[in-house]
Design a protein around this motif. Structure first.
Motif, mmCIF file in Angstrom:
data_model
loop_
_atom_site.group_PDB
_atom_site.id
_atom_site.type_symbol
_atom_site.label_atom_id
_atom_site.label_comp_id
_atom_site.label_asym_id
_atom_site.label_seq_id
_atom_site.Cartn_x
_atom_site.Cartn_y
_atom_site.Cartn_z
ATOM 1 N N THR A 1 1.615 -0.771 -0.254
ATOM 2 C CA THR A 1 0.013 0.207 -0.042
ATOM 3 C C THR A 1 0.941 1.248 -0.016
ATOM 4 O OG1 THR A 1 -0.070 -0.265 2.448
ATOM 5 C CG2 THR A 1 -2.168 -0.910 0.931
ATOM 6 N N PRO A 2 -0.034 2.315 -0.132
ATOM 7 C CA PRO A 2 1.063 3.334 -0.476
ATOM 8 C C PRO A 2 1.107 3.805 1.038
ATOM 9 C CG PRO A 2 -0.638 4.019 -1.886
ATOM 10 C CD PRO A 2 -0.907 2.865 -1.006
ATOM 11 N N PRO A 3 3.179 4.425 0.773
ATOM 12 C CA PRO A 3 3.396 5.358 2.367
ATOM 13 C C PRO A 3 2.513 5.690 2.590
ATOM 14 C CG PRO A 3 5.248 5.944 0.487
ATOM 15 C CD PRO A 3 3.438 4.875 0.111
ATOM 16 N N GLU A 4 2.763 5.543 4.128
ATOM 17 C CA GLU A 4 2.366 6.996 5.386
ATOM 18 C C GLU A 4 2.868 8.215 5.367
ATOM 19 O OE1 GLU A 4 -0.884 6.418 5.997
ATOM 20 O OE2 GLU A 4 -1.133 4.002 5.187
ATOM 21 N N THR A 5 4.347 7.564 5.292
ATOM 22 C CA THR A 5 5.018 9.175 5.259
ATOM 23 C C THR A 5 5.970 8.295 4.508
ATOM 24 O OG1 THR A 5 5.338 9.203 7.944
ATOM 25 C CG2 THR A 5 6.264 10.251 7.264
ATOM 26 N N LEU A 6 6.774 9.670 3.699
ATOM 27 C CA LEU A 6 7.454 10.222 2.301
ATOM 28 C C LEU A 6 7.997 10.667 3.369
ATOM 29 C CD1 LEU A 6 4.166 9.753 1.472
ATOM 30 C CD2 LEU A 6 4.904 10.007 -0.853
ATOM 31 N N PRO A 7 9.648 10.368 3.178
ATOM 32 C CA PRO A 7 10.900 11.589 3.081
ATOM 33 C C PRO A 7 11.281 12.490 2.518
ATOM 34 C CG PRO A 7 11.416 9.783 2.518
ATOM 35 C CD PRO A 7 10.111 9.437 2.921
ATOM 36 N N LEU A 8 11.727 13.931 3.200
ATOM 37 C CA LEU A 8 11.777 15.030 1.637
ATOM 38 C C LEU A 8 12.868 14.761 1.992
ATOM 39 C CD1 LEU A 8 9.232 17.626 2.222
ATOM 40 C CD2 LEU A 8 10.193 15.550 0.454
ATOM 41 N N PRO A 9 14.142 15.630 1.018
ATOM 42 C CA PRO A 9 15.672 16.018 1.655
ATOM 43 C C PRO A 9 15.728 16.411 2.473
ATOM 44 C CG PRO A 9 15.041 16.675 -1.197
ATOM 45 C CD PRO A 9 13.680 16.027 -0.436
ATOM 46 N N THR A 10 17.740 16.422 3.412
ATOM 47 C CA THR A 10 17.501 16.907 4.575
ATOM 48 C C THR A 10 17.347 17.901 4.549
ATOM 49 O OG1 THR A 10 18.855 14.810 5.758
ATOM 50 C CG2 THR A 10 19.183 16.926 5.926
ATOM 51 N N GLY A 11 16.721 19.100 5.633
ATOM 52 C CA GLY A 11 17.249 20.355 5.111
ATOM 53 C C GLY A 11 16.281 20.929 3.562
ATOM 54 N N PHE A 12 15.234 20.451 3.581
ATOM 55 C CA PHE A 12 15.147 21.045 2.163
ATOM 56 C C PHE A 12 13.743 21.958 2.995
ATOM 57 C CE2 PHE A 12 11.432 20.739 -1.161
ATOM 58 C CZ PHE A 12 12.126 20.655 -1.690
ATOM 59 N N GLN A 13 13.346 22.347 4.176
ATOM 60 C CA GLN A 13 12.497 23.634 4.305
ATOM 61 C C GLN A 13 10.846 23.671 3.365
ATOM 62 O OE1 GLN A 13 14.587 26.929 5.778
ATOM 63 N NE2 GLN A 13 16.798 25.550 5.097
ATOM 64 N N PRO A 14 10.513 22.936 3.657
ATOM 65 C CA PRO A 14 9.547 22.795 2.763
ATOM 66 C C PRO A 14 8.139 23.701 2.901
ATOM 67 C CG PRO A 14 9.109 20.455 4.335
ATOM 68 C CD PRO A 14 10.212 21.321 4.041
ATOM 69 N N GLU A 15 7.354 23.389 2.220
ATOM 70 C CA GLU A 15 5.936 24.373 1.707
ATOM 71 C C GLU A 15 4.687 24.118 1.285
ATOM 72 O OE1 GLU A 15 3.313 27.612 2.924
ATOM 73 O OE2 GLU A 15 3.389 26.363 1.457
ATOM 74 N N GLY A 16 4.761 24.180 -0.230
ATOM 75 C CA GLY A 16 3.746 23.989 -1.001
ATOM 76 C C GLY A 16 3.667 22.443 -1.287
ATOM 77 N N ILE A 17 2.876 21.839 -1.686
ATOM 78 C CA ILE A 17 2.615 20.324 -2.256
ATOM 79 C C ILE A 17 1.154 20.189 -3.371
ATOM 80 C CG2 ILE A 17 0.799 19.773 -0.517
ATOM 81 C CD1 ILE A 17 2.341 16.814 -0.832
ATOM 82 N N VAL A 18 1.844 19.951 -4.367
ATOM 83 C CA VAL A 18 0.634 19.871 -5.919
ATOM 84 C C VAL A 18 0.543 17.923 -5.564
ATOM 85 C CG1 VAL A 18 1.471 20.776 -7.607
ATOM 86 C CG2 VAL A 18 -0.806 20.762 -7.131
ATOM 87 N N THR A 19 -0.116 17.188 -6.483
ATOM 88 C CA THR A 19 -0.047 16.653 -7.581
ATOM 89 C C THR A 19 -0.159 16.868 -8.875
ATOM 90 O OG1 THR A 19 -2.424 16.228 -6.654
ATOM 91 C CG2 THR A 19 -1.546 14.892 -5.468
ATOM 92 N N GLY A 20 0.246 15.687 -9.014
ATOM 93 C CA GLY A 20 0.708 16.105 -11.066
ATOM 94 C C GLY A 20 0.013 14.915 -11.825
ATOM 95 N N ARG A 21 0.091 14.128 -12.623
ATOM 96 C CA ARG A 21 -0.079 13.908 -13.445
ATOM 97 C C ARG A 21 -0.098 12.283 -12.784
ATOM 98 N NH1 ARG A 21 1.036 15.016 -19.373
ATOM 99 N NH2 ARG A 21 -0.062 16.651 -19.861
ATOM 100 N N GLY A 22 -0.915 11.315 -13.160
ATOM 101 C CA GLY A 22 -0.717 9.613 -12.449
ATOM 102 C C GLY A 22 -0.563 10.465 -10.562
ATOM 103 N N SER A 23 0.539 8.948 -10.251
ATOM 104 C CA SER A 23 0.560 9.483 -9.036
ATOM 105 C C SER A 23 1.525 10.486 -8.004
ATOM 106 C CB SER A 23 0.953 8.100 -8.083
ATOM 107 O OG SER A 23 1.804 7.138 -9.305
ATOM 108 N N ALA A 24 2.052 11.509 -9.349
ATOM 109 C CA ALA A 24 3.202 12.682 -9.152
ATOM 110 C C ALA A 24 2.740 13.457 -8.482
ATOM 111 C CB ALA A 24 3.619 12.790 -10.485
ATOM 112 N N PHE A 25 3.506 14.069 -7.112
ATOM 113 C CA PHE A 25 3.211 15.120 -6.558
ATOM 114 C C PHE A 25 4.812 15.618 -6.324
ATOM 115 C CE2 PHE A 25 5.761 12.168 -3.444
ATOM 116 C CZ PHE A 25 6.589 13.131 -2.718
#
Length: 330
Positions: free
Chosen positions: A43-67
């Protein structure tokens, strides 16, 4: 979409004033990041890691399962797969760029990015990472916070000015020249609080006949005419959504991220969005100052911005998956 709640807003604004553009983190040539919780065929992962130090803010999905997730530090864009949890940096960081809210135009491959204190908007090719456009919306030092793409235009909010910036789009989402960009003054019922974060998250129904925005400081929701900028308060029966950040409209259900509250408010809107009711909140022990959300199937994906974390340049950041309809077990 970022907000630090009232006691620390002044600190955040001063931080941007000191640095003007956030320092780029060393994400050039970054290695791919794989999920620590997923394997092929599960099943899809419950937690997805981002690069260390990335300092994220926005998220959006694209085609298929891309984010896609944007970085406040240098404007990098990370592209991943919601099914596998794997991904890599698509757009590298740069000293003069910031990425706050994101919106994807499904008619092509354009990824629209709000540029925060740069006063700019960036458009990237979501397949190649190349810059498709770079628009000046306002002077540096304001805060271009979030964006939504409709059939007619891309609309950007500014948390320090009571306006929306409109980038009109041609057939099939064709991008315009700089001269076509204009701004709409927010009128009608809209009220702003001086020297505070105001207009933040923005979304629209598929027909694009109105926009919905949240004021982070007052907690008010507004229905906005995309042609005139006239704003009508959405009656929530006395409820307010302070610390409101990113929003996501799914039919008549509006999800509002309340970042410092570590919660996602669920609002059921009446047809036409003149009124609504806050019916519940989604919470999760993994939330750590979530700022924005995307949807995929029956799940929401929230970015943990972790504002206030010690040593953000070396901190760990994640996207967490939660069901739309109920809280996960604690």
């Amino acid at each position: 979409m970022s907000l630090i709640t009232k006691p620390t807003l002044g600190h955040k604004r001063a931080k941007y004033a000191r640095r003007t553009i956030l320092k780029a983190i060393p994400l050039t040539g970054a290695a791919a990041v794989g999920s620590r919780t997923a394997s092929a065929g599960t099943t899809p992962p419950e937690t997805l890691p981002l690069p260390t130090g990335f300092q994220p803010e926005g998220i959006v999905t694209g085609r298929g399962s891309a984010f896609f997730v944007g970085s406040l530090a240098g404007g990098a864009i990370y592209r991943g797969d919601l099914r596998t949890g794997e991904g890599e940096v698509l757009v590298r960081s740069a000293e003069d760029r910031v990425a706050v809210g994101l919106s994807y135009d499904p008619r092509g491959t354009n990824l629209f990015v709000a540029g925060g204190p740069t006063g700019r908007a960036f458009v990237y090719d979501a397949e190649t990472g190349e810059t498709a456009a770079d628009y000046t919306l306002t002077d540096p030092g304001s805060f271009v916070n979030d964006v939504v793409v409709t059939a007619e235009a891309a609309f950007f909010t500014d948390s320090f000015r009571s306006v929306l910036y409109r980038v009109p789009l041609g057939a099939s989402g064709r991008l315009p020249e700089q001269g076509a960009v204009d701004e709409l003054s927010l009128g009608g019922d809209f009220e702003a609080v001086r020297n505070e974060f105001n207009t933040n998250g923005i979304d629209a129904p598929p027909d694009g006949n109105h926009l919905i925005v949240v004021n982070s400081t007052t907690g008010m929701l507004y229905r906005v005419d995309p042609d005139s900028g006239d704003a009508s308060e959405i009656d929530l029966g006395g409820e307010t959504l302070t610390a409101g950040d990113g929003i996501l409209l799914d039919g008549n259900t509006l999800y509002v991220v309340r970042n410092r509250n570590n919660a996602i408010a669920v609002v059921e809107l009446e047809p036409g969005a003149s009124e609504g009711e806050v019916v519940r909140e989604i919470t999760d022990p993994r939330f750590d100052v979530p700022t924005t959300i995307a949807e995929f199937g029956s799940a929401l994906y929230a970015v943990n911005a972790r504002f206030g974390v010690e040593d953000p340049e070396n901190a760990e950041y994640t996207v967490v998956r939660v069901p739309k309809r109920s809280n996960p077990p604690t």
